[in-house]
Structure formats: structure tokens, C-alpha cells
Design a protein around this motif. Structure first.
Motif, mmCIF file in Angstrom:
data_model
loop_
_atom_site.group_PDB
_atom_site.id
_atom_site.type_symbol
_atom_site.label_atom_id
_atom_site.label_comp_id
_atom_site.label_asym_id
_atom_site.label_seq_id
_atom_site.Cartn_x
_atom_site.Cartn_y
_atom_site.Cartn_z
ATOM 1 N N SER A 95 8.285 70.680 97.865
ATOM 2 C CA SER A 95 7.268 70.302 96.882
ATOM 3 C C SER A 95 5.901 70.773 97.360
ATOM 4 N N ALA A 96 4.930 70.724 96.470
ATOM 5 C CA ALA A 96 3.565 71.093 96.848
ATOM 6 C C ALA A 96 3.068 70.197 97.970
ATOM 7 N N ALA A 97 3.394 68.914 97.909
ATOM 8 C CA ALA A 97 2.954 67.979 98.947
ATOM 9 C C ALA A 97 3.591 68.316 100.292
ATOM 10 N N GLN A 98 4.861 68.674 100.291
ATOM 11 C CA GLN A 98 5.530 69.041 101.546
ATOM 12 C C GLN A 98 4.928 70.307 102.138
ATOM 13 N N ARG A 99 4.675 71.278 101.289
ATOM 14 C CA ARG A 99 4.102 72.531 101.791
ATOM 15 C C ARG A 99 2.704 72.306 102.353
ATOM 16 N N GLU A 100 1.911 71.522 101.653
ATOM 17 C CA GLU A 100 0.544 71.268 102.111
ATOM 18 C C GLU A 100 0.525 70.454 103.400
ATOM 19 N N ARG A 101 1.498 69.572 103.564
ATOM 20 C CA ARG A 101 1.531 68.706 104.750
ATOM 21 C C ARG A 101 1.984 69.454 105.990
ATOM 22 N N TRP A 102 2.979 70.338 105.863
ATOM 23 C CA TRP A 102 3.622 70.887 107.046
ATOM 24 C C TRP A 102 3.352 72.358 107.334
ATOM 25 N N LEU A 103 3.204 73.190 106.322
ATOM 26 C CA LEU A 103 3.146 74.628 106.568
ATOM 27 C C LEU A 103 1.876 75.107 107.265
ATOM 28 N N PHE A 192 16.966 68.083 103.252
ATOM 29 C CA PHE A 192 15.875 67.134 103.432
ATOM 30 C C PHE A 192 14.905 67.634 104.489
ATOM 31 N N LEU A 193 13.642 67.310 104.314
ATOM 32 C CA LEU A 193 12.647 67.506 105.355
ATOM 33 C C LEU A 193 12.499 66.178 106.082
ATOM 34 N N VAL A 194 12.876 66.158 107.364
ATOM 35 C CA VAL A 194 12.881 64.917 108.132
ATOM 36 C C VAL A 194 11.906 65.038 109.303
ATOM 37 N N PRO A 195 10.805 64.297 109.278
ATOM 38 C CA PRO A 195 9.884 64.297 110.426
ATOM 39 C C PRO A 195 10.582 63.757 111.668
ATOM 40 N N ALA A 196 10.167 64.248 112.829
ATOM 41 C CA ALA A 196 10.832 63.879 114.076
ATOM 42 C C ALA A 196 10.644 62.415 114.433
ATOM 43 N N ASP A 197 9.598 61.787 113.899
ATOM 44 C CA ASP A 197 9.352 60.394 114.251
ATOM 45 C C ASP A 197 9.988 59.402 113.277
ATOM 46 N N ARG A 198 10.894 59.885 112.428
ATOM 47 C CA ARG A 198 11.547 59.010 111.469
ATOM 48 C C ARG A 198 12.438 57.998 112.224
ATOM 49 N N PRO A 199 12.399 56.722 111.871
ATOM 50 C CA PRO A 199 13.213 55.715 112.560
ATOM 51 C C PRO A 199 14.701 56.069 112.520
ATOM 52 N N GLY A 200 15.361 55.870 113.658
ATOM 53 C CA GLY A 200 16.791 56.135 113.746
ATOM 54 C C GLY A 200 17.142 57.545 114.173
#
Length: 394
Positions: A95-103, A192-200
């Protein structure tokens, strides 16, 4: 690219890349710790605009970039390629939000990406993956303040394991492929895009024959929601295959870069090494072997460029997967042959730690396995041929 010959501008660009890899990136690679992500090297790739290029380049330009870096510094090539592999699904399906957050962080070399597809029981057969995405009616972000990206549409809990994941467990985010069950086999996989600090989510490094980080990831009810999806539910396998179709020819380019480095080292060595009253190159057995190495390398290079050109012309063409598989297969098998014979012609000196060929000998083996082993590439090629024949018969 008339006749598969590079134009002068492309040749000059590749020459500059080889020089940059040897003079600037190589010393940074040398300071890195084996089996760890080399963040200073990534930052340098970002500083020189090379990470930006992997998001804007076509398949041919990506191949030239990887081949040139591999010639001068395999660690730099691998670091760049892994950023592209991990982040390309975000670019294409995010999504646009994912691209703006991570790229932006990926492009700058600040944020480390990883492509998490392989599992203990699903390596080459990617459609057989078992990482489960169980429905979570509350949504990944529905518990509390929605910090994990879930929404009113509910979410999932990821449970299972990924293994042999490059950049794990040090990546900042993972492109993860899990079974959501919309259909059998590949039809029930989501990305899925999963950040490394996601619980579990936890991970541990694996001690591999590799200079870069490779590890396993354990998912213990990791929450993900609709905002973490890359594309549509049940369409994740397509995201994975689109990424691999782009990157497989450039894996071949990586192999060609190593083969060319080994070949050039061998020509220089055999042209000057005294033996039997002359130099090694005067011996017909040696000269013919070098000629064979050169011919195979050139054939692999041309096939890689042809596959990249086909992708750039029409990435949706049914011929693309087969061409990409041919390029990866021939180039990686050729590089193994060339490096092995280069070691043989150099003799014991090539096995000393720190020698170029000792390094290449360790590096050249893995590309015949990852992103689809050679046997898998042959299967893809055969299916493409028989599928075409069946279409003609009808």
C-alpha cells in the motif's frame, strides 16, 4: 542492446561500478563480521545511489548492476540484492502507507529487508509452505490501540517457522508468505509485511557457508492485520513468483560476475606463471581449458541479458519464467565450473584464506540452490516447453 552488445555508456557505467566495488565497497566488506548484516556497507550502497537503482532499474540494468558489483565485491552485490529481494514485494504490491513507511529507509541503507519464503519442509517447493495464518477475529490491531495494523475486517495469527532466510534474524522487516487457506496449494498463500519487533516473532542465526546473515524465524501467534497484507489475500504466491521472475536472471548475473572475475584472474596467472620452460598458457591443455571457461562464461552472460531483455519487453509474457530459469540455471552452473577450474589452474595458492579464488569458491556454491535449485529451474523450463507444445497442439 543491439546484438546483445552493451553500448559505450553501459560499458562505462559497468566499469565505474567495478571500480567502486573494488576500491570503496571492498574495504567496508572486509571489515564486516561473517554471518552478520554489514550495516556500514549497506549505508555506502545507499550513499552511492545503488539501492535506489534497484527500485527504478529494469531487469537488464539490474543484471548489469549485480554482475559489475559481483566482479569487484561479492559482499556488496549480495547486500544490494537482498535489499531488493526483501523490499520488491512492498514496491509492487504494498500500500502507499507501507511504501512510505519502509522504502525510504531501504533505499538509504538504514532499514534492512528480508524475503521470508523458505521453510524447513518447503524450500524449492514454495507452494508447499506450511506457516499458518489463522483467522483472528479481533484483528491484529483490534486488541488495544491497533498498533499492529489490524482493522475491523479482522486479522490473523502467524504460527510456524521460516528457515534459511537471508538477513535473518537481523532484518528490520520481513516479507512473509503464509497459508491463509483461500484455496489449495499456491492459491491459499498470502503475503505480509511483518516488522521485526512484532510480538511473538523471534529468530536465531544459522552457521552457514556464507559471509552474510542467514537465520531461522519462529512465529508464535504473531499478529498481522489487513494493513500488513501485501496485495490481496490468497494472492501472495503470485507476489513471490513475480519477485523471483525479476531476480532470477540477476542471480545469473551475479554468477557471471564471479565467473568473469575468476576467468580474468586465470588468464593473468597462466600468462605469467613459469612452467616447463615457458608459461602455463603455452601448454595446450591449459590454453584449451581457459578457452572453454571463456566460452561458457560468454554464453551464460548472453543468456542472462536475453532473459532480462525479455522481462523488460513484457514481464507478463508466459515465456518469462522459462527464460529466467534458463538464465539462472546456465549461469550458476557455469560459474561453478569456471571457478573450480580456475582454482585447479592456480594450484595450492588459490586455497589460501584471503585469495580471490578461495573466496569465490565458497561464494559460488549457494546460487545453485537459492531462489530455486538447479533441478527446479529444469522443471520450470520443461513445463514451459511442454505447455507451449500443448497450446500449439490445440
Amino acid at each position: 542492446m543491439a546484438g546483445f552488445a552493451l553500448d559505450p555508456e553501459q560499458e562505462q557505467w559497468c566499469e565505474r561500478l567495478r571500480a567502486l566495488a573494488a576500491e570503496r565497497l571492498g574495504p567496508l566488506a572486509g571489515k564486516g563480521e561473517p554471518g552478520r548484516v554489514n550495516r556500514p556497507l549497506l549505508a555506502a550502497l545507499g550513499e552511492h545511489g545503488l539501492l535506489e537503482r534497484i527500485f527504478s532499474a529494469g531487469a537488464l540494468e539490474l543484471c548489469l548492476l549485480r554482475e559489475s558489483l559481483a566482479y569487484g565485491c561479492t559482499e556488496a552485490e549480495t547486500a544490494l540484492a537482498l535489499q531488493g529481494l526483501g523490499a520488491h514485494p512492498v514496491l509492487r504490491a504494498g500500500s502507499a502507507a507501507q511504501r512510505e513507511r519502509w522504502l525510504p529507509g531501504v533505499r538509504a541503507g538504514r532499514t534492512v529487508a528480508a524475503f521470508a519464503l523458505s521453510e524447513p519442509g518447503a524450500g524449492s517447493d514454495a507452494a508447499a509452505l506450511a506457516l499458518a495464518a489463522e483467522p483472528d477475529g479481533g484483528g491484529a490491531g483490534g486488541r488495544g490501540k491497533g498498533a499492529h495494523g489490524g482493522g475491523a475486517g479482522g486479522g490473523w495469527r502467524l504460527t510456524g517457522e521460516k528457515r534459511w532466510i537471508s538477513n535473518a534474524p537481523e532484518a528490520d522487516f520481513y516479507t512473509v508468505f503464509a497459508r491463509t487457506g483461500e484455496g489449495p496449494g499456491a492459491k491459499g498463500v498470502s503475503a505480509f509485511l511483518v516488522p521485526a519487533d512484532r510480538p511473538g516473532l523471534t529468530g536465531e542465526p544459522l552457521d552457514m557457508l556464507s559471509p552474510h546473515a542467514i537465520g531461522s524465524l519462529t512465529f508464535d501467534g504473531v499478529p498481522v492485520g489487513p494493513k500488513d497484507l501485501l496485495g490481496e489475500p490468497g494472492r501472495g504466491f503470485r507476489v513471490a513468483m513475480e519477485t523471483l521472475n525479476l531476480f532470477r536472471p540477476s542471480v545469473g548475473a551475479f554468477a557471471v560476475g564471479m565467473a568473469r572475475a575468476a576467468l580474468d584472474a586465470t588468464v593473468a596467472h597462466t600468462a605469467h606463471r613459469s612452467a616447463f620452460g615457458g608459461v602455463l598458457g603455452d601448454l595446450q591443455a591449459v590454453a584449451h581449458r581457459v578457452a572453454e571457461m571463456a566460452t561458457r562464461t560468454e554464453a551464460a552472460r548472453l543468456l542472462v541479458y536475453a532473459a532480462a531483455g525479455a522481462y523488460d519487453a513484457d514481464s507478463a509474457s508466459p515465456d518469462v519464467p522459462g527464460r529466467a530459469a534458463m538464465a539462472k540455471l546456465l549461469a550458476t552452473e557455469t560459474a561453478q565450473y569456471v571457478v573450480d577450474h580456475a582454482v585447479q589452474l592456480h594450484g595450492a595458492v588459490a586455497l589460501q584464506r584471503g585469495h580471490l579464488l578461495e573466496h569465490l569458491y565458497r561464494e559460488v556454491r549457494a546460487p545453485r540452490i537459492y531462489e530455486g535449485a538447479s533441478e527446479v529451474q529444469r522443471t520450470i523450463i520443461a513445463r514451459s516447453l511442454y505447455g507451449r507444445a500443448a497450446g500449439v497442439a490445440r
